[in-house]
Write a protein that holds these residues in place. Structure first.
Motif, PDB file in Angstrom:
ATOM      1  N   GLY A  68       0.828  -1.204  -0.029  1.00  0.00           N
ATOM      2  CA  GLY A  68       0.028  -0.175   0.064  1.00  0.00           C
ATOM      3  C   GLY A  68       0.952   1.216  -0.125  1.00  0.00           C
ATOM      4  O   GLY A  68       2.052   1.211   0.431  1.00  0.00           O
ATOM      5  N   ALA A  69       0.103   2.327  -0.568  1.00  0.00           N
ATOM      6  CA  ALA A  69       0.867   3.517  -0.419  1.00  0.00           C
ATOM      7  C   ALA A  69       0.126   4.825  -0.287  1.00  0.00           C
ATOM      8  O   ALA A  69      -1.094   4.613  -0.279  1.00  0.00           O
ATOM      9  CB  ALA A  69       1.584   3.785  -1.826  1.00  0.00           C
ATOM     10  N   ILE A  70       0.619   5.849   0.314  1.00  0.00           N
ATOM     11  CA  ILE A  70       0.025   7.138   0.578  1.00  0.00           C
ATOM     12  C   ILE A  70       0.605   8.425   0.170  1.00  0.00           C
ATOM     13  O   ILE A  70       1.931   8.453   0.392  1.00  0.00           O
ATOM     14  CB  ILE A  70      -0.377   7.156   2.106  1.00  0.00           C
ATOM     15  CG1 ILE A  70      -1.304   8.135   2.425  1.00  0.00           C
ATOM     16  CG2 ILE A  70       0.885   7.174   2.929  1.00  0.00           C
ATOM     17  CD1 ILE A  70      -1.800   8.365   3.957  1.00  0.00           C
ATOM     18  N   PRO A  71      -0.079   9.144  -0.390  1.00  0.00           N
ATOM     19  CA  PRO A  71       0.664  10.373  -0.929  1.00  0.00           C
ATOM     20  C   PRO A  71       0.548  11.447   0.301  1.00  0.00           C
ATOM     21  O   PRO A  71      -0.389  11.424   1.003  1.00  0.00           O
ATOM     22  CB  PRO A  71       0.010  10.830  -2.099  1.00  0.00           C
ATOM     23  CG  PRO A  71      -1.328  10.375  -1.952  1.00  0.00           C
ATOM     24  CD  PRO A  71      -1.333   8.874  -1.124  1.00  0.00           C
ATOM     25  N   ILE A  72       1.547  12.005   0.227  1.00  0.00           N
ATOM     26  CA  ILE A  72       1.873  13.155   1.653  1.00  0.00           C
ATOM     27  C   ILE A  72       2.316  14.463   0.825  1.00  0.00           C
ATOM     28  O   ILE A  72       3.490  14.525   0.305  1.00  0.00           O
ATOM     29  CB  ILE A  72       2.992  12.669   2.589  1.00  0.00           C
ATOM     30  CG1 ILE A  72       2.588  11.324   2.991  1.00  0.00           C
ATOM     31  CG2 ILE A  72       2.910  13.863   3.695  1.00  0.00           C
ATOM     32  CD1 ILE A  72       3.812  10.831   3.833  1.00  0.00           C
ATOM     33  N   SER A  73       1.584  15.508   0.982  1.00  0.00           N
ATOM     34  CA  SER A  73       1.896  16.828   0.064  1.00  0.00           C
ATOM     35  C   SER A  73       2.993  17.447   0.917  1.00  0.00           C
ATOM     36  O   SER A  73       3.099  17.316   2.165  1.00  0.00           O
ATOM     37  CB  SER A  73       0.732  17.722   0.341  1.00  0.00           C
ATOM     38  OG  SER A  73       0.485  18.211   1.646  1.00  0.00           O
ATOM     39  N   ASN A  74       3.971  18.058   0.149  1.00  0.00           N
ATOM     40  CA  ASN A  74       5.095  18.782   0.738  1.00  0.00           C
ATOM     41  C   ASN A  74       4.748  19.969   1.703  1.00  0.00           C
ATOM     42  O   ASN A  74       5.218  20.149   2.614  1.00  0.00           O
ATOM     43  CB  ASN A  74       5.963  19.330  -0.341  1.00  0.00           C
ATOM     44  CG  ASN A  74       6.833  18.276  -0.899  1.00  0.00           C
ATOM     45  OD1 ASN A  74       7.088  17.128  -0.211  1.00  0.00           O
ATOM     46  ND2 ASN A  74       7.458  18.497  -2.079  1.00  0.00           N
ATOM     47  N   GLU A  75       3.339  20.410   1.417  1.00  0.00           N
ATOM     48  CA  GLU A  75       2.733  21.486   2.119  1.00  0.00           C
ATOM     49  C   GLU A  75       2.586  21.113   3.666  1.00  0.00           C
ATOM     50  O   GLU A  75       3.193  21.752   4.647  1.00  0.00           O
ATOM     51  CB  GLU A  75       1.609  22.077   1.567  1.00  0.00           C
ATOM     52  CG  GLU A  75       1.858  23.003   0.382  1.00  0.00           C
ATOM     53  CD  GLU A  75       1.652  22.156  -0.650  1.00  0.00           C
ATOM     54  OE1 GLU A  75       1.594  22.864  -1.872  1.00  0.00           O
ATOM     55  OE2 GLU A  75       1.964  20.982  -0.767  1.00  0.00           O
ATOM     56  N   SER A  76       1.950  19.834   3.713  1.00  0.00           N
ATOM     57  CA  SER A  76       1.946  19.228   5.084  1.00  0.00           C
ATOM     58  C   SER A  76       2.834  18.850   5.783  1.00  0.00           C
ATOM     59  O   SER A  76       3.092  18.921   6.981  1.00  0.00           O
ATOM     60  CB  SER A  76       0.769  17.948   4.927  1.00  0.00           C
ATOM     61  OG  SER A  76       1.404  16.928   4.132  1.00  0.00           O
ATOM     62  N   ILE A  77       4.079  18.522   5.024  1.00  0.00           N
ATOM     63  CA  ILE A  77       5.363  18.019   5.671  1.00  0.00           C
ATOM     64  C   ILE A  77       6.004  19.234   6.425  1.00  0.00           C
ATOM     65  O   ILE A  77       6.536  19.252   7.351  1.00  0.00           O
ATOM     66  CB  ILE A  77       6.043  17.447   4.481  1.00  0.00           C
ATOM     67  CG1 ILE A  77       5.292  16.198   4.320  1.00  0.00           C
ATOM     68  CG2 ILE A  77       7.406  16.938   5.162  1.00  0.00           C
ATOM     69  CD1 ILE A  77       6.228  15.216   3.047  1.00  0.00           C
ATOM     70  N   GLN A  78       6.070  20.310   5.511  1.00  0.00           N
ATOM     71  CA  GLN A  78       6.840  21.494   6.026  1.00  0.00           C
ATOM     72  C   GLN A  78       6.032  22.326   6.956  1.00  0.00           C
ATOM     73  O   GLN A  78       6.876  22.895   7.745  1.00  0.00           O
ATOM     74  CB  GLN A  78       6.699  22.460   4.645  1.00  0.00           C
ATOM     75  CG  GLN A  78       7.455  22.035   3.513  1.00  0.00           C
ATOM     76  CD  GLN A  78       7.365  22.667   2.196  1.00  0.00           C
ATOM     77  OE1 GLN A  78       6.614  23.654   1.902  1.00  0.00           O
ATOM     78  NE2 GLN A  78       8.104  22.298   1.016  1.00  0.00           N
ATOM     79  N   ASP A  79       4.667  22.285   7.149  1.00  0.00           N
ATOM     80  CA  ASP A  79       4.011  22.944   7.965  1.00  0.00           C
ATOM     81  C   ASP A  79       3.552  22.356   9.317  1.00  0.00           C
ATOM     82  O   ASP A  79       3.071  22.841  10.229  1.00  0.00           O
ATOM     83  CB  ASP A  79       2.876  23.651   7.293  1.00  0.00           C
ATOM     84  CG  ASP A  79       2.847  24.458   6.103  1.00  0.00           C
ATOM     85  OD1 ASP A  79       3.925  25.100   6.193  1.00  0.00           O
ATOM     86  OD2 ASP A  79       1.986  24.749   5.383  1.00  0.00           O
TER      87      ASP A  79
END
Length: 390
Positions: free
Chosen positions: A207-218
């Motif tokens: 399985g895989a899940i996409p994570i936005s860079n905005e959510s990682i940065q903020d």
């Protein structure tokens, strides 16, 4: 004249505040792009602009203090029409939770309340009208739920599979005996070893899940780390479920007393097998309440057992009820764990990569394995049902 000048200053204040907000965004963007020198240059300009803004506000306060007709101390003055207008604009901004911004001055993105409005009872500005500006205490680090997670793989015979399928040989217990031979006679032939072959074929679970860079940065925490831990728990749940399903395929036994459990250990299981007990929490609770004739608990602490608990000389492992049955059911596997279950391990990975198309990252976990019952005589699947009246 004073009114025109104050209007001009207010306009400059609004423009300056807007520039400060833009520069703050620009600095962050430059830092994310690792353009440190350019970010420092913008920061210097922003500091100079802050000084200008401070001077503009001081000038405005001076005009408001000494404009014609202001002979009463600030604390005792009534609000002027301009002050009333600004106060109403500020209240509209607060009640709309920031949507209505017209007529309100801002500093670094925050609404400004002039000192001239802070009279007596704050001219109508009370806590209930500014509740949107009153901060709440928020904990940003999520607390993981406490849950029993036991890795059942440790109980099995794990081998590293190098192909997608195959056969694993299991040497049967020797039953033949040596023959009595007179001196100098030829050696009789030994019985050949016998093997059982376990067929296995790996399956892929992923399985895989996409994570936005905005959510990682903020995010205030290591968001990728939190998600990775959760993903690996899902992988552990997958292998545990598969192994527990194999435990259920062994010959079933029922027990209603301690003597029944002793019979399974002492008689039903061959003495050559190593013995251990994998118990559901409800089964463990039964064991934990068993006493001998002298009132002493039979489940004992042990420094040599990997679990710290032994029953009748066997190490005891505890897992969740729902892996071996339903909640509240007392079930257990008793036998030689290493000989009972074969775990063909092909791949076990956690992968993370950048995906430019979505301006984000993907986190993927994958495991390829198969679980089979190896030696069907190596254990029993036991259900404890208390005798009537107990």
């Amino acid at each position: 004249m004073f009114e025109e000048k104050m209007k001009e200053i207010r306009s400059k204040i609004a423009e300056t505040e807007a520039k400060l907000t833009t520069q703050a965004t620009e600095i962050r963007s430059l830092l994310e792009s690792e353009k440190l020198d350019e970010a420092k240059a913008v920061k210097e300009k922003r500091e100079a602009l802050k000084s200008e803004l401070k001077e503009l506000r001081e000038n405005l306060a001076l005009y408001e203090e000494h404009k014609e007709g202001n002979t009463v101390p600030v604390q005792e003055r009534k609000a002027t029409p301009q002050q009333t207008e600004y106060r109403d604009a500020l209240n509209d901004f607060i009640r709309s939770k920031g949507e209505k911004r017209e007529g309100v001055n801002f500093k670094d993105g925050e609404a400004v309340v002039p000192a001239s409005l802070l009279t007596r009872a704050l001219d109508g500005i009370k806590s209930e009208t500014v509740d949107s500006t009153i901060p709440e205490s928020v904990v940003y680090n999520p607390q993981m739920e406490i849950k029993t997670v036991t890795d059942l793989k440790q109980f099995t015979n794990i081998f590293q599979a190098t192909t997608a399928s195959g056969k694993y040989p299991i040497l049967k217990k020797a039953t033949a005996r040596l023959n009595s031979v007179a001196e100098l006679e030829a050696n009789p032939a030994l019985a050949k070893p016998e093997f059982d072959e376990v067929d296995w074929a790996v399956k892929t679970y992923r399985g895989a899940i996409p994570i936005s860079n905005e959510s990682i940065q903020d995010s205030a925490v290591d968001l990728v780390g939190v998600i990775a831990r959760h993903a690996n728990e899902q992988k552990l749940n997958t292998t545990n479920f598969a192994i527990a399903e194999v435990f259920k395929t062994f010959a079933a036994k029922t027990a209603s007393t301690l003597d029944d459990i002793k019979k399974i250990i002492n008689v039903d299981l061959d003495a050559a097998y190593s013995k251990a007990l994998v118990a559901s929490q409800s089964f463990y609770n039964v064991l934990d309440t068993l006493k001998d004739g002298n009132g002493r608990y039979l489940l004992q602490d042990s420094v040599v057992s990997p679990t710290g608990k032994v029953l009748l000389g066997m190490p005891v492992f505890v897992i969740e009820d729902d892996l071996l049955g339903a909640t509240g059911e007392a079930k257990a596997f008793i036998g030689d764990l290493d000989r009972a279950v074969l775990f063909a391990n092909r791949v076990d990975v956690t992968v993370r990569w950048i995906e430019d198309k979505i301006y984000g990252q993907y986190l993927q976990v994958a495991t390829r394995f198969d679980v089979k019952a190896a030696d069907k005589n190596a254990g029993y699947f036991v259900t404890f049902t208390p005798a009537a009246g107990e």
